[in-house]
Design a protein around this motif. Structure first.
Motif, PDB file in Angstrom:
ATOM      1  N   ARG A  20       0.924  -1.116  -0.145  1.00 21.67           N
ATOM      2  CA  ARG A  20       0.100   0.004   0.118  1.00 21.67           C
ATOM      3  C   ARG A  20       0.847   1.178   0.136  1.00 21.67           C
ATOM      4  O   ARG A  20       1.830   1.214   0.783  1.00 21.67           O
TER       5      ARG A  20
ATOM      6  N   PRO B  71      -4.572   5.894  -3.120  1.00 18.69           N
ATOM      7  CA  PRO B  71      -3.593   5.097  -3.487  1.00 18.69           C
ATOM      8  C   PRO B  71      -2.511   5.873  -4.384  1.00 18.69           C
ATOM      9  O   PRO B  71      -3.205   6.604  -5.125  1.00 18.69           O
ATOM     10  N   THR B  72      -1.419   6.108  -4.063  1.00 16.91           N
ATOM     11  CA  THR B  72      -0.242   6.558  -4.966  1.00 16.91           C
ATOM     12  C   THR B  72      -0.381   6.209  -6.335  1.00 16.91           C
ATOM     13  O   THR B  72      -0.139   5.280  -6.588  1.00 16.91           O
ATOM     14  N   ARG B  73      -0.348   7.126  -7.397  1.00 16.30           N
ATOM     15  CA  ARG B  73      -0.269   6.739  -8.781  1.00 16.30           C
ATOM     16  C   ARG B  73       1.347   6.507  -9.038  1.00 16.30           C
ATOM     17  O   ARG B  73       1.851   7.111  -9.923  1.00 16.30           O
ATOM     18  N   LEU B  74       1.857   5.195  -8.734  1.00 13.76           N
ATOM     19  CA  LEU B  74       2.964   4.889  -8.806  1.00 13.76           C
ATOM     20  C   LEU B  74       3.250   4.485 -10.198  1.00 13.76           C
ATOM     21  O   LEU B  74       2.368   3.586 -10.671  1.00 13.76           O
ATOM     22  N   PRO B  75       4.306   4.813 -10.923  1.00 18.02           N
ATOM     23  CA  PRO B  75       4.786   3.988 -12.170  1.00 18.02           C
ATOM     24  C   PRO B  75       4.577   2.533 -12.100  1.00 18.02           C
ATOM     25  O   PRO B  75       4.962   2.088 -11.220  1.00 18.02           O
TER      26      PRO B  75
ATOM     27  N   ASN C 260      -2.404  -2.206  -3.440  1.00 18.10           N
ATOM     28  CA  ASN C 260      -4.116  -1.546  -3.110  1.00 18.10           C
ATOM     29  C   ASN C 260      -4.230  -0.583  -3.932  1.00 18.10           C
ATOM     30  O   ASN C 260      -3.692   0.378  -4.061  1.00 18.10           O
ATOM     31  N   ILE C 261      -5.572  -0.621  -4.432  1.00 15.55           N
ATOM     32  CA  ILE C 261      -6.169   0.431  -5.354  1.00 15.55           C
ATOM     33  C   ILE C 261      -7.360   1.096  -4.762  1.00 15.55           C
ATOM     34  O   ILE C 261      -8.018   1.767  -5.369  1.00 15.55           O
TER      35      ILE C 261
END
Lengths: 321, 321
Positions: free
Chosen positions: B269, B281-285, B309-310
């Motif tokens: 997460r 949730p952070t928009r991780l690449p 986790n989204i």
């Protein structure tokens, strides 16, 4: 016995179809055969090949195990009716849920499905119909995974040293065993099957059982079925190889209406793959993922958390069970 | 009693610090107090305030519960030594693991941690030292979540009708109870605490117990600790509000060395949030996510699957337990 693969690039679909129709005719002779249609591309192709070879001497059944997607049984029966193939819908829901009661181990769940399907349900249908043969859509990837010991695919017997005639009372004919999925799709297209069939996403032999961690109950199947529908609607346009929803047994803390809610978690998987042998998670836009999570936590009762799988196959497998 | 919030925009950190130092001095009088330092920003600020107010009449302990991040206890003790504060490291690992044995319910796990910490470990330290007061870094968000019934935070008593003096034998002083995290960080900065402290990610009261679904064992803590380290290394530069790894109890099918491996799943997460009350949730690449999954499945023994986790908070919570 080593099975010789027919690769997509060396496949001549027309010749393959002609050859298989002849082969089925000569193996079955004047007898009866049955086909258990699931609506997947493999069993659909086998049903059409059998229908072309045997006409009315092929009995086609759709076994409703209660573990399929929403309205799947009715949709498949209707679709084949339009193709001129009469499919009998067999309600076996109770038998499958009874067989799954109390089982948590993945291989035991798969075995319960296999035994119920081949021994109890199909065994009786074959006996009642007087058929001696089952036409079955086993493909090479099913064999590979079973032999390698990754997953026991529920339609693989000979390679495990099981004689189906002795075990279940009928012989199994496997016209597609030299093909992998892309070649089967090519054959389906050449057979003029609708796009809905030849582009159809793979669906596991044990159906939604492959998507419930731990014991399978009617309620859990309902939950994962609803989540599956949302995932399928949301990812349909991605044209990914396969996308699915998994219901976990683990519960996680969440909040509903401002209060603690110890609830369910759904895992989404979406695969880029050519042949299911290897795969990578699809690079879905974050907005797509967040929208799926929002729909699932809003529309599927009891779910407070949704994840997206970010592991390649291997070490993951396509399905969780 | 309603606690009056001091919002970040109305906080005067210098005045706040002066006021709290005076307040601590006058409450403790000539007595002794103790501070249980975890290395988080809240308990670090309280320790420094207490140190400034009481000097050697503050005893500071780091309770090693065996549930912290890798090398965390030694690192925190060293860091405070450099700040001129002597911290005694107390080994209580066995007591915590004994208390957690056989417990699977999240609230019961939190309660076991609370009881072991406040009653058994701190209770004895207070008794042995002759102190009558515990300085504690409770913040307003801890109180809110506990009162709302979302999660019982392990450092909240009065609002639950528990009298710590009666229950544990000492009084609790909570200098930060009117603040939320951003305000505490501001105070930490003004106190000249190093960036490592005032920017430090929140870490849950029950430590890694909050990140193990189901029963907690030494082995599971080892597993989630390794995964946590990889996630922290991989996401450090994102400056997200909080990122973490969760070990599931559910097992999923995977492949290791070409064979079926019924293995573990880790959930990652990573939160965008201002105050932990809500989060996204952070928009991780995708590449960052896939690299984390690859490292975890390669480096953490037994793990075959990793998810991200989204779900937003709510309906999710920051931690899983």
């Amino acid at each position: 016995m080593k099975i010789e693969e027919i690769r997509l690039e060396e496949l001549n679909p027309k010749k393959f179809i002609e050859g298989k129709i002849q082969e089925i005719s000569s193996v079955i002779g004047n007898g009866l055969a049955i086909s258990a249609l699931s609506g997947g591309v493999d069993s659909s192709v086998v049903t059409i090949l059998g229908h072309k070879a045997l006409g009315n001497r092929l009995k086609t059944y759709f076994i409703d195990n209660g573990l399929m997607g929403e309205n799947e049984p009715e949709r498949v029966v209707l679709l084949f009716k339009e193709l001129g193939v009469n499919v009998e819908l067999v309600d076996a829901k109770e038998q499958f849920f009874d067989a799954l009661k109390g089982i948590t181990d993945p291989e035991e769940k798969r075995e319960a499905i296999t035994q119920t399907f081949y021994r109890h349900v199909l065994g009786r249908l074959v006996k009642d119909s007087g058929a001696k043969f089952l036409l079955q859509g086993t493909i090479l990837t099913d064999v590979d995974e079973t032999v390698a010991g990754i997953k026991r695919q529920h339609n693989v017997f000979e390679q495990l040293g099981i004689d189906p005639e002795q075990a279940f009372g009928y012989k199994i004919v496997e016209p597609l065993i030299q093909l992998r999925k892309p070649a089967v799709r090519e054959v389906a297209k050449t057979l003029d099957l609708p796009e809905e069939i030849y582009k159809r996403m793979p669906f596991p032999g044990p159906a939604l059982v492959a998507r419930v961690i731990g014991e399978v109950t009617l309620e859990k199947i309902e939950t994962v079925r609803k989540a599956t529908k949302i995932v399928e609607e949301g990812l349909h346009d991605t044209e990914a190889f396969q996308y699915l929803a998994i219901l976990h047994a683990d519960k996680v803390t969440g909040i509903k209406e401002g209060k603690r809610d110890y609830g369910l978690q759904i895992e989404i998987r979406c695969w880029d793959s050519k042949d299911a042998i290897t795969g990578s998670p699809t690079r879905l836009p974050h907005d797509t993922l967040y929208k799926l999570a929002e729909r699932i936590t809003t529309e599927v009762s009891g779910v407070v958390s949704v994840t997206y799988n970010i592991t390649k196959k291997p070490p993951s497998t396509i399905e969780a069970v």
